[in-house]
Design an enzyme around this catalytic site. Structure first.
Site, PDB file in Angstrom:
ATOM      1  N   GLY A 185       0.843  -6.776  -5.574  1.00  0.00           N
ATOM      2  CA  GLY A 185       0.841  -5.891  -6.031  1.00  0.00           C
ATOM      3  C   GLY A 185      -0.269  -5.219  -6.415  1.00  0.00           C
TER       4      GLY A 185
ATOM      5  CG  ASP B 201      10.742  -9.138 -20.889  1.00  0.00           C
ATOM      6  OD1 ASP B 201      10.074  -7.950 -21.284  1.00  0.00           O
ATOM      7  OD2 ASP B 201      12.180  -8.379 -21.448  1.00  0.00           O
ATOM      8  CB  VAL B 202       5.327  -6.612 -20.819  1.00  0.00           C
ATOM      9  CG1 VAL B 202       4.719  -7.656 -20.431  1.00  0.00           C
ATOM     10  CG2 VAL B 202       6.161  -5.820 -19.633  1.00  0.00           C
TER      11      VAL B 202
ATOM     12  CG  ASN C  74      -0.373  -3.453 -13.027  1.00  0.00           C
ATOM     13  OD1 ASN C  74      -0.601  -2.294 -12.412  1.00  0.00           O
ATOM     14  ND2 ASN C  74       0.010  -4.345 -12.346  1.00  0.00           N
TER      15      ASN C  74
ATOM     16  CE1 TYR D 299       7.941   2.211  -7.367  1.00  0.00           C
ATOM     17  CE2 TYR D 299       6.042   0.917  -9.466  1.00  0.00           C
ATOM     18  CZ  TYR D 299       6.529   0.883  -8.318  1.00  0.00           C
ATOM     19  OH  TYR D 299       6.310   0.168  -7.218  1.00  0.00           O
TER      20      TYR D 299
ATOM     21  CB  SER E 172       2.029   7.749 -12.836  1.00  0.00           C
ATOM     22  OG  SER E 172       2.118   8.196 -11.300  1.00  0.00           O
TER      23      SER E 172
ATOM     24  CE1 TYR F  85       6.050   5.007 -13.338  1.00  0.00           C
ATOM     25  CE2 TYR F  85       5.609   7.560 -12.173  1.00  0.00           C
ATOM     26  CZ  TYR F  85       5.016   6.016 -12.440  1.00  0.00           C
ATOM     27  OH  TYR F  85       3.818   5.775 -12.411  1.00  0.00           O
TER      28      TYR F  85
ATOM     29  CB  SER G 174      -1.816   9.241  -5.154  1.00  0.00           C
ATOM     30  OG  SER G 174      -0.776   9.554  -4.340  1.00  0.00           O
TER      31      SER G 174
END
Length: 241
Positions: free
Chosen positions: A14, A54-55, A81, A85, A133, A146, A177
């Site tokens: 992604g 794992d962040v 990043n 969501y 976002s 989110y 977006s």
């Protein structure tokens, strides 16, 4: 000139993968941190440093950063990043789900910035980029956790920018977006999600990962040292700051 090193979280696919490829194409040495192996990204990025962890776990973040700096010698750019969501009615959100969204979307950027800071200071200057976002401006009713997490991340961006400015480290946020990724196509973009968002935009097409690349390259550029604490809204005109 020293080769600059960038770490991108959520780089397996992604938007994170798009960022990794773009940074490498502009001369950065790139590392990616994700929960899973990243063979597809590694195929596209020369000398890619794959980090698995794992962040949301401080020890795993520190181990990944230590390995990265041991291998390449320095860190100059951090791109937060990775994110989740979920979309569902507010009444159906459990406390556990709320906490998970906050851990990934808000706690993780804090933990990563905190762990990366000594290396950014040692490099003499640095860039931190948080992916937020445009949903913080449009406030979709089925994405309350989110939106709350991303608005918190904007506040974190602003305050951290003030704290790190004296060290020649900038901190900025990019607000897309709804971006067409495989995950979005399975979740928020399904069942008319992309069409709904397009209807809110003045640019009448679905945003692609490539639409964010020029903005990322701008904020991490060495010439952008006077830009900090800002949220760049790249959302096709769905909302205006």
């Amino acid at each position: 000139m020293q080769t600059r090193t960038a770490l991108v979280t959520g780089a397996a696919r992604g938007l994170g993968q798009e960022f990794a490829v773009a940074l490498a194409g502009h001369g950065y040495r790139v590392a990616g941190l994700d929960l899973v192996p990243q063979p597809e990204t590694a195929e596209k990025v020369p000398d890619y440093v794959e980090l698995i962890g794992d962040v949301t776990e401080e020890a795993q973040i520190q181990a990944a950063l230590d390995r990265l700096v041991d291998q390449v010698g320095a860190l100059h750019v951090l791109v937060n990043n990775a994110g989740v969501y979920p979309s569902r009615p507010f009444e159906e959100i459990t406390p556990e789900e709320w906490r998970r969204v906050m851990r990934v979307n808000l706690d993780a950027p804090f933990l990563l910035a905190r762990a990366a800071l000594p290396y950014l200071k040692a490099a003499g200057r640095g860039r931190i980029v948080n992916i937020v976002s445009a949903a913080v401006l449009t406030a979709p009713p089925t994405m309350v956790p989110y939106v709350a997490s991303k608005m918190g991340l904007i506040g974190f961006t602003r305050s951290l920018a003030a704290a790190l400015g004296p060290h020649d480290i900038t901190v900025n946020a990019i607000a897309p977006s709804m971006v067409r990724t495989a995950t979005a196509e399975r979740t928020v973009g399904a069942d008319g999600g992309f069409e709904h968002v397009r209807g809110q935009q003045v640019v009448p097409r679905t945003q692609e990962p490539s639409d964010l690349v020029s903005t990322l390259l701008y904020v991490v550029d060495e010439g952008s040292g006077f830009l900090t604490g800002q949220t760049l809204n790249v959302s096709g005109g769905s909302a205006y700051l």
